[in-house]
Write a protein that holds these residues in place. Structure first.
Motif, PDB file in Angstrom:
ATOM      1  N   GLU A 150      53.437  -6.739  -1.561  1.00 51.94           N
ATOM      2  CA  GLU A 150      52.972  -5.445  -1.068  1.00 51.94           C
ATOM      3  C   GLU A 150      52.272  -4.680  -2.204  1.00 51.94           C
ATOM      4  O   GLU A 150      52.766  -4.646  -3.330  1.00 51.94           O
ATOM      5  CB  GLU A 150      54.133  -4.616  -0.523  1.00 51.94           C
ATOM      6  N   LEU A 151      51.146  -4.088  -1.865  1.00 51.11           N
ATOM      7  CA  LEU A 151      50.392  -3.285  -2.833  1.00 51.11           C
ATOM      8  C   LEU A 151      50.948  -1.870  -2.857  1.00 51.11           C
ATOM      9  O   LEU A 151      50.288  -0.911  -2.497  1.00 51.11           O
ATOM     10  CB  LEU A 151      48.904  -3.279  -2.467  1.00 51.11           C
ATOM     11  N   ASP A 152      52.187  -1.758  -3.313  1.00 44.35           N
ATOM     12  CA  ASP A 152      52.855  -0.457  -3.310  1.00 44.35           C
ATOM     13  C   ASP A 152      52.982   0.133  -4.711  1.00 44.35           C
ATOM     14  O   ASP A 152      53.770   1.033  -4.942  1.00 44.35           O
ATOM     15  CB  ASP A 152      54.227  -0.559  -2.642  1.00 44.35           C
ATOM     16  N   GLY A 153      52.194  -0.376  -5.624  1.00 45.98           N
ATOM     17  CA  GLY A 153      52.207   0.146  -6.990  1.00 45.98           C
ATOM     18  C   GLY A 153      50.836  -0.031  -7.614  1.00 45.98           C
ATOM     19  O   GLY A 153      49.876  -0.402  -6.944  1.00 45.98           O
ATOM     20  N   ASP A 154      50.768   0.209  -8.915  1.00 44.22           N
ATOM     21  CA  ASP A 154      49.499   0.022  -9.608  1.00 44.22           C
ATOM     22  C   ASP A 154      49.312  -1.460  -9.938  1.00 44.22           C
ATOM     23  O   ASP A 154      50.171  -2.304  -9.661  1.00 44.22           O
ATOM     24  CB  ASP A 154      49.425   0.897 -10.853  1.00 44.22           C
ATOM     25  N   LEU A 155      48.186  -1.789 -10.543  1.00 43.98           N
ATOM     26  CA  LEU A 155      47.846  -3.174 -10.853  1.00 43.98           C
ATOM     27  C   LEU A 155      48.920  -3.852 -11.696  1.00 43.98           C
ATOM     28  O   LEU A 155      49.313  -4.990 -11.415  1.00 43.98           O
ATOM     29  CB  LEU A 155      46.490  -3.239 -11.571  1.00 43.98           C
ATOM     30  N   GLN A 156      49.429  -3.156 -12.678  1.00 43.92           N
ATOM     31  CA  GLN A 156      50.446  -3.742 -13.549  1.00 43.92           C
ATOM     32  C   GLN A 156      51.732  -4.066 -12.782  1.00 43.92           C
ATOM     33  O   GLN A 156      52.341  -5.114 -12.990  1.00 43.92           O
ATOM     34  CB  GLN A 156      50.746  -2.811 -14.737  1.00 43.92           C
ATOM     35  N   GLN A 157      52.128  -3.195 -11.877  1.00 41.24           N
ATOM     36  CA  GLN A 157      53.340  -3.448 -11.082  1.00 41.24           C
ATOM     37  C   GLN A 157      53.146  -4.643 -10.142  1.00 41.24           C
ATOM     38  O   GLN A 157      54.045  -5.465  -9.988  1.00 41.24           O
ATOM     39  CB  GLN A 157      53.721  -2.189 -10.285  1.00 41.24           C
ATOM     40  N   VAL A 158      51.977  -4.732  -9.543  1.00 42.84           N
ATOM     41  CA  VAL A 158      51.685  -5.860  -8.661  1.00 42.84           C
ATOM     42  C   VAL A 158      51.675  -7.156  -9.476  1.00 42.84           C
ATOM     43  O   VAL A 158      52.271  -8.157  -9.070  1.00 42.84           O
ATOM     44  CB  VAL A 158      50.337  -5.650  -7.929  1.00 42.84           C
ATOM     45  N   CYS A 159      51.039  -7.127 -10.637  1.00 41.98           N
ATOM     46  CA  CYS A 159      51.010  -8.315 -11.505  1.00 41.98           C
ATOM     47  C   CYS A 159      52.409  -8.725 -11.923  1.00 41.98           C
ATOM     48  O   CYS A 159      52.724  -9.918 -11.955  1.00 41.98           O
ATOM     49  CB  CYS A 159      50.153  -8.056 -12.742  1.00 41.98           C
ATOM     50  N   SER A 160      53.246  -7.772 -12.228  1.00 41.50           N
ATOM     51  CA  SER A 160      54.624  -8.077 -12.632  1.00 41.50           C
ATOM     52  C   SER A 160      55.367  -8.815 -11.524  1.00 41.50           C
ATOM     53  O   SER A 160      56.125  -9.762 -11.792  1.00 41.50           O
ATOM     54  CB  SER A 160      55.373  -6.803 -13.006  1.00 41.50           C
ATOM     55  N   LYS A 161      55.173  -8.389 -10.264  1.00 40.01           N
ATOM     56  CA  LYS A 161      55.814  -9.078  -9.142  1.00 40.01           C
ATOM     57  C   LYS A 161      55.351 -10.533  -9.064  1.00 40.01           C
ATOM     58  O   LYS A 161      56.158 -11.446  -8.882  1.00 40.01           O
ATOM     59  CB  LYS A 161      55.472  -8.382  -7.818  1.00 40.01           C
ATOM     60  N   VAL A 162      54.046 -10.729  -9.178  1.00 40.52           N
ATOM     61  CA  VAL A 162      53.486 -12.081  -9.073  1.00 40.52           C
ATOM     62  C   VAL A 162      53.954 -12.939 -10.247  1.00 40.52           C
ATOM     63  O   VAL A 162      54.340 -14.099 -10.064  1.00 40.52           O
ATOM     64  CB  VAL A 162      51.946 -12.026  -8.983  1.00 40.52           C
ATOM     65  N   VAL A 163      53.962 -12.382 -11.435  1.00 39.61           N
ATOM     66  CA  VAL A 163      54.400 -13.124 -12.622  1.00 39.61           C
ATOM     67  C   VAL A 163      55.851 -13.569 -12.474  1.00 39.61           C
ATOM     68  O   VAL A 163      56.199 -14.716 -12.773  1.00 39.61           O
ATOM     69  CB  VAL A 163      54.183 -12.287 -13.908  1.00 39.61           C
ATOM     70  N   ARG A 164      56.716 -12.677 -12.013  1.00 38.41           N
ATOM     71  CA  ARG A 164      58.131 -13.048 -11.806  1.00 38.41           C
ATOM     72  C   ARG A 164      58.264 -14.237 -10.855  1.00 38.41           C
ATOM     73  O   ARG A 164      59.006 -15.180 -11.112  1.00 38.41           O
ATOM     74  CB  ARG A 164      58.941 -11.855 -11.273  1.00 38.41           C
ATOM     75  N   LEU A 165      57.533 -14.186  -9.746  1.00 35.05           N
ATOM     76  CA  LEU A 165      57.607 -15.277  -8.785  1.00 35.05           C
ATOM     77  C   LEU A 165      57.048 -16.586  -9.345  1.00 35.05           C
ATOM     78  O   LEU A 165      57.641 -17.647  -9.144  1.00 35.05           O
ATOM     79  CB  LEU A 165      56.849 -14.901  -7.508  1.00 35.05           C
ATOM     80  N   THR A 166      55.935 -16.519 -10.033  1.00 34.76           N
ATOM     81  CA  THR A 166      55.347 -17.748 -10.575  1.00 34.76           C
ATOM     82  C   THR A 166      56.225 -18.319 -11.685  1.00 34.76           C
ATOM     83  O   THR A 166      56.367 -19.540 -11.783  1.00 34.76           O
ATOM     84  CB  THR A 166      53.923 -17.541 -11.094  1.00 34.76           C
ATOM     85  N   ASP A 167      56.816 -17.455 -12.489  1.00 37.27           N
ATOM     86  CA  ASP A 167      57.707 -17.944 -13.547  1.00 37.27           C
ATOM     87  C   ASP A 167      58.889 -18.712 -12.946  1.00 37.27           C
ATOM     88  O   ASP A 167      59.318 -19.734 -13.480  1.00 37.27           O
ATOM     89  CB  ASP A 167      58.202 -16.798 -14.439  1.00 37.27           C
ATOM     90  N   GLU A 168      59.399 -18.233 -11.804  1.00 36.51           N
ATOM     91  CA  GLU A 168      60.478 -18.945 -11.117  1.00 36.51           C
ATOM     92  C   GLU A 168      59.999 -20.298 -10.601  1.00 36.51           C
ATOM     93  O   GLU A 168      60.726 -21.287 -10.628  1.00 36.51           O
ATOM     94  CB  GLU A 168      61.002 -18.122  -9.947  1.00 36.51           C
ATOM     95  N   LEU A 169      58.755 -20.353 -10.137  1.00 34.83           N
ATOM     96  CA  LEU A 169      58.221 -21.582  -9.563  1.00 34.83           C
ATOM     97  C   LEU A 169      57.900 -22.645 -10.620  1.00 34.83           C
ATOM     98  O   LEU A 169      57.996 -23.833 -10.341  1.00 34.83           O
ATOM     99  CB  LEU A 169      56.965 -21.285  -8.729  1.00 34.83           C
ATOM    100  N   VAL A 170      57.493 -22.221 -11.808  1.00 42.89           N
ATOM    101  CA  VAL A 170      57.110 -23.197 -12.837  1.00 42.89           C
ATOM    102  C   VAL A 170      58.298 -23.586 -13.727  1.00 42.89           C
ATOM    103  O   VAL A 170      58.214 -24.553 -14.472  1.00 42.89           O
ATOM    104  CB  VAL A 170      55.931 -22.717 -13.715  1.00 42.89           C
ATOM    105  N   ASN A 171      59.378 -22.856 -13.674  1.00 45.25           N
ATOM    106  CA  ASN A 171      60.548 -23.176 -14.528  1.00 45.25           C
ATOM    107  C   ASN A 171      61.649 -23.854 -13.747  1.00 45.25           C
ATOM    108  O   ASN A 171      61.748 -23.941 -12.613  1.00 45.25           O
ATOM    109  CB  ASN A 171      61.091 -21.910 -15.191  1.00 45.25           C
TER     110      ASN A 171
END
Length: 171
Positions: A150-171
């Motif tokens: 959800e785009l419920d924050g600024d760019l940095q907050q959205v990126c942080s959400k995506v980074v958390r999910l991708t980090d879980e997927l690659v580790n």
């Protein structure tokens, strides 16, 4: 080990390119911008405030897939900024040999229109936003590889959400 393909999707103006570029840097993956594969005719069509047809999208998607296949053969992990409006088109990327995951940047018309208005020199104008919302097909329950952001924050907050999910997927 299978290479990863992370697709940052959403309608035009949702922040796909910004998020995908930052994610690619974070992961040290190759960044691919789907807009770079549009023909000059398609770009001019959109610049004239006309949405693309499925017939116009077909060679664009084929070119992206061809390029991704070349990268896969090189063992390259990829982050792709791509609209993903149609289920049929999303499915084509799932047929690639990549370990594929989608991150759908979903937001209100008002939020995305505001983001679009802040862009400079983009061929896709805010006048086409409604056609994008109409073309965006609902994510089905069987599309378990799509993570809605959800785009419920600024760019940095959205990126942080995506980074958390991708980090879980690659580790």
């Amino acid at each position: 080990m299978m290479a990863n393909l992370f697709i940052i999707m959403g309608i035009s103006g949702s922040g796909k390119s910004s998020v995908a570029s930052l994610l690619a840097k974070h992961l040290n993956y190759h960044f691919v911008e789907a807009d770079d594969f549009h023909s000059e005719i398609a770009k001019a069509h959109m610049a004239d405030n006309k949405p693309l047809t499925d017939e116009m999208r077909a060679p664009w998607i084929a070119d992206i897939i061809s390029y991704l296949n070349k990268l896969y053969l090189q063992g390259t992990n990829v982050v792709l900024a791509y609209s993903g409006l149609k289920r049929e088109h999303r499915q084509q990327f799932r047929y690639l040999d990549y370990n594929c995951h989608y991150f759908y940047l979903s937001g209100s018309r008002e939020k995305i229109a505001t983001q679009m208005e802040s862009r400079n020199n983009h061929f896709f104008g805010v006048d086409l936003i409604d056609s994008q919302f109409q073309a965006m097909e609902t994510i089905l329950p069987e599309e378990t590889d799509v993570h809605v952001i959800e785009l419920d924050g600024d760019l940095q907050q959205v990126c942080s959400k995506v980074v958390r999910l991708t980090d879980e997927l690659v580790n």
